[in-house]
Design a protein around this motif. Structure first.
Motif, PDB file in Angstrom:
ATOM      1  N   ASP A 109     -34.483 -30.985 -11.937  1.00  0.00           N
ATOM      2  CA  ASP A 109     -35.585 -31.947 -11.929  1.00  0.00           C
ATOM      3  C   ASP A 109     -35.398 -33.060 -12.950  1.00  0.00           C
ATOM      4  O   ASP A 109     -36.224 -33.964 -13.056  1.00  0.00           O
ATOM      5  CB  ASP A 109     -36.926 -31.239 -12.152  1.00  0.00           C
ATOM      6  N   GLY A 110     -34.311 -33.007 -13.729  1.00  0.00           N
ATOM      7  CA  GLY A 110     -34.009 -34.046 -14.699  1.00  0.00           C
ATOM      8  C   GLY A 110     -34.876 -34.028 -15.942  1.00  0.00           C
ATOM      9  O   GLY A 110     -34.746 -34.903 -16.799  1.00  0.00           O
ATOM     10  N   GLU A 111     -35.738 -33.027 -16.078  1.00  0.00           N
ATOM     11  CA  GLU A 111     -36.663 -32.994 -17.207  1.00  0.00           C
ATOM     12  C   GLU A 111     -36.120 -32.246 -18.414  1.00  0.00           C
ATOM     13  O   GLU A 111     -36.652 -32.384 -19.519  1.00  0.00           O
ATOM     14  CB  GLU A 111     -37.987 -32.363 -16.773  1.00  0.00           C
ATOM     15  N   LYS A 112     -35.073 -31.456 -18.223  1.00  0.00           N
ATOM     16  CA  LYS A 112     -34.517 -30.674 -19.324  1.00  0.00           C
ATOM     17  C   LYS A 112     -33.006 -30.865 -19.401  1.00  0.00           C
ATOM     18  O   LYS A 112     -32.354 -31.259 -18.424  1.00  0.00           O
ATOM     19  CB  LYS A 112     -34.842 -29.184 -19.155  1.00  0.00           C
ATOM     20  N   VAL A 113     -32.452 -30.565 -20.562  1.00  0.00           N
ATOM     21  CA  VAL A 113     -31.014 -30.572 -20.799  1.00  0.00           C
ATOM     22  C   VAL A 113     -30.632 -29.244 -21.434  1.00  0.00           C
ATOM     23  O   VAL A 113     -31.353 -28.745 -22.318  1.00  0.00           O
ATOM     24  CB  VAL A 113     -30.607 -31.738 -21.735  1.00  0.00           C
ATOM     25  N   VAL A 114     -29.533 -28.657 -20.990  1.00  0.00           N
ATOM     26  CA  VAL A 114     -28.989 -27.475 -21.651  1.00  0.00           C
ATOM     27  C   VAL A 114     -27.710 -27.873 -22.364  1.00  0.00           C
ATOM     28  O   VAL A 114     -26.874 -28.593 -21.813  1.00  0.00           O
ATOM     29  CB  VAL A 114     -28.735 -26.315 -20.662  1.00  0.00           C
ATOM     30  N   TRP A 146     -33.551 -28.314 -23.961  1.00  0.00           N
ATOM     31  CA  TRP A 146     -34.317 -29.381 -24.589  1.00  0.00           C
ATOM     32  C   TRP A 146     -35.135 -30.139 -23.548  1.00  0.00           C
ATOM     33  O   TRP A 146     -34.713 -30.273 -22.397  1.00  0.00           O
ATOM     34  CB  TRP A 146     -33.377 -30.387 -25.259  1.00  0.00           C
ATOM     35  N   GLN A 147     -36.272 -30.680 -23.971  1.00  0.00           N
ATOM     36  CA  GLN A 147     -37.048 -31.592 -23.150  1.00  0.00           C
ATOM     37  C   GLN A 147     -36.459 -32.989 -23.295  1.00  0.00           C
ATOM     38  O   GLN A 147     -36.266 -33.476 -24.408  1.00  0.00           O
ATOM     39  CB  GLN A 147     -38.511 -31.596 -23.603  1.00  0.00           C
ATOM     40  N   VAL A 148     -36.145 -33.635 -22.182  1.00  0.00           N
ATOM     41  CA  VAL A 148     -35.437 -34.907 -22.222  1.00  0.00           C
ATOM     42  C   VAL A 148     -36.256 -35.997 -22.902  1.00  0.00           C
ATOM     43  O   VAL A 148     -35.775 -36.723 -23.762  1.00  0.00           O
ATOM     44  CB  VAL A 148     -35.034 -35.351 -20.794  1.00  0.00           C
ATOM     45  N   THR A 149     -37.503 -36.133 -22.507  1.00  0.00           N
ATOM     46  CA  THR A 149     -38.281 -37.286 -22.967  1.00  0.00           C
ATOM     47  C   THR A 149     -38.710 -37.185 -24.424  1.00  0.00           C
ATOM     48  O   THR A 149     -38.910 -38.207 -25.081  1.00  0.00           O
ATOM     49  CB  THR A 149     -39.532 -37.465 -22.092  1.00  0.00           C
ATOM     50  N   ARG A 179     -37.480 -32.347 -27.762  1.00  0.00           N
ATOM     51  CA  ARG A 179     -37.943 -31.087 -28.338  1.00  0.00           C
ATOM     52  C   ARG A 179     -37.182 -29.906 -27.735  1.00  0.00           C
ATOM     53  O   ARG A 179     -36.968 -29.841 -26.530  1.00  0.00           O
ATOM     54  CB  ARG A 179     -39.445 -30.918 -28.072  1.00  0.00           C
ATOM     55  N   GLU A 180     -36.768 -28.971 -28.607  1.00  0.00           N
ATOM     56  CA  GLU A 180     -36.098 -27.764 -28.129  1.00  0.00           C
ATOM     57  C   GLU A 180     -37.136 -26.829 -27.536  1.00  0.00           C
ATOM     58  O   GLU A 180     -38.149 -26.527 -28.163  1.00  0.00           O
ATOM     59  CB  GLU A 180     -35.369 -27.073 -29.276  1.00  0.00           C
ATOM     60  N   VAL A 181     -36.881 -26.353 -26.299  1.00  0.00           N
ATOM     61  CA  VAL A 181     -37.864 -25.511 -25.613  1.00  0.00           C
ATOM     62  C   VAL A 181     -37.368 -24.101 -25.359  1.00  0.00           C
ATOM     63  O   VAL A 181     -38.141 -23.248 -24.940  1.00  0.00           O
ATOM     64  CB  VAL A 181     -38.302 -26.157 -24.275  1.00  0.00           C
ATOM     65  N   ALA A 182     -36.077 -23.837 -25.580  1.00  0.00           N
ATOM     66  CA  ALA A 182     -35.558 -22.466 -25.422  1.00  0.00           C
ATOM     67  C   ALA A 182     -34.237 -22.345 -26.144  1.00  0.00           C
ATOM     68  O   ALA A 182     -33.543 -23.327 -26.352  1.00  0.00           O
ATOM     69  CB  ALA A 182     -35.365 -22.121 -23.952  1.00  0.00           C
TER      70      ALA A 182
END
Length: 409
Positions: free
Chosen positions: A384-389, A400-403, A406-409
């Motif tokens: 969905d393009g919203e996160k990066v690993v 991480w959250q792209v926008t 913020r690290e999310v996991a």
């Protein structure tokens, strides 16, 4: 998903201290002195407990810095960071089978942690097509599948005899292909969770396999080994086509979204676009990098190629002509990986400076993703393009959250 490594010369003194703490008198020949806690490198607060695993290979420490950490006895390396408590951790211990660690904290909670993950550098990571899973490849000889929402490991694929250099899902998410230093690429069924008889297909090369990827239809696998790339029929384990014009080691391979083309990257400072069915080169080469090209991949619409290089830059190219569309500079070390988001709005690079960076489609840096403690080796977008690993030599994978960055996991 975090698996961290750092030389920690102080930890051995900590373990010796706890081993001797019950003695009423000093060891013979030892100068009497007060017992003290020596904080392992990595903890930033007092260490409150330490204990061995039942097999003697690991030590777990708890600290007032709100973390617990797992260390390898033979080398002193920190191999795991257990972070989540909101106040100091007062105790930590292994389960009888050494698969879990339980921690207690001043935040009035106890937590149980899965400690069966990677124990060496993580070389690559990719999301599944539905975004619900991530696959990682590691120098510990395994590939593992995780739930990014929880960090829980759901499968471990063992069979490579040496480091695993890359891992990627098939288009339907039911299989994973891995590339290994043991000169093989292997296809695994995700549903087996790595517990049923090993790989479903093994492709054997003459040199270490640096990268492997499925075609969009899932019928083919592309591999790179030495100075060549090849496409294979997975069901038949048969070579379909060979690409032979690079003058240096080939580092990565990827199909275009329609499966008709393949792009390769090489130590010869070029990337090349090929016709997948015939091995014919579409354009002469993508030239401009002043050092090795470490990765190359297509944009979601197939019209662009993005490359990462040891010259501390990433570049976006027009796939049909080889013209440079954008130069992503500003890195302070080699760029190890580059990818474009599914909607084409963003790019992400992984860097030797321990960070990943997010870029807009005009080539402007919009976010820096810090947190890794060693070279970041790979970065990839969620569907969905919203996160990066991202993955790193520090044994960790992070989401991480792209926008926001913020690290999310």
């Amino acid at each position: 998903m975090r698996r961290k490594t750092r030389v920690a010369p102080g930890w051995c003194y900590l373990v010796l201290l706890f081993g001797c703490a019950a003695a009423a008198h000093p060891v013979r020949g030892q100068t009497p002195e007060p017992l003290r806690l020596v904080t392992p490198e990595g903890h930033t607060g007092s260490v409150t407990s330490a204990g061995f695993s039942h097999d003697g290979r690991w030590v777990v420490t708890a600290s007032k810095d709100r973390t617990a950490r797992v260390w390898e006895v033979a080398t002193g390396r920190e191999v795991m960071l257990l972070r989540g408590h909101t106040k100091g951790v007062t105790a930590a211990a292994f389960s009888p089978d050494d698969q879990w660690v339980v921690t207690a904290s001043l935040d009035d909670t106890a937590r149980v942690w899965d400690v069966t993950g990677h124990t060496a550098a993580v070389n690559a990571a990719a999301f599944s097509p539905d975004g619900h899973q991530v696959v990682t490849a590691s120098n510990d000889g395994t590939a593992r599948v995780w739930e990014p929402a929880t960090g829980r490991e759901v499968a471990a694929f063992r069979g490579h005899k040496g480091p695993v250099n890359s891992a990627a899902f098939s288009p339907d998410g039911r299989r994973v292909v891995t590339a290994g230093n043991d000169s093989t690429a292997r296809v695994w069924d995700v549903a087996t969770r790595g517990s049923a008889g090993g790989a479903s297909a093994v492709i054997r090369e003459h040199d270490p396999v640096n990268s492997a990827a499925f075609s969009p239809n899932g019928r083919w696998v592309a591999t790179v080994s030495g100075k060549i790339a090849q496409v294979w029929n997975v069901a038949m384990r048969r070579q379909v086509v060979v690409f032979r014009r690079h003058a240096g080691l080939v580092t990565s391979v990827a199909f275009s979204p329609d499966g008709r083309r393949v792009v390769t990257a090489s130590y010869d400072s070029t990337a090349r676009v090929w016709v997948a069915a015939t091995g014919q080169q579409v354009i002469r080469s993508l030239r401009g990098h002043a050092h090795s090209v470490l990765s190359a991949s297509f944009s979601p619409d197939g019209r662009k190629v993005v490359t990462a290089s040891g010259d501390q830059t990433a570049r976006v190219w027009e796939a049909a002509t080889g013209g440079t569309l954008a130069l992503l500079g500003g890195h302070t070390n080699r760029v190890t990986s580059a990818a474009l988001s599914p909607d084409g709005r963003w790019g992400v690079t992984a860097n030797g400076d321990k960070t990943a960076r997010v870029w807009d489609n005009a080539g402007h840096e919009v976010a820096v993703l810090p947190g890794h403690t060693d070279c970041a080796l790979s970065a990839a977008f969620s569907p969905d393009g919203e996160k990066v690993v991202t993955v790193s030599v520090d044994n960790t994978a992070r989401v991480w959250q792209v926008t926001t960055g913020r690290e999310v996991a």
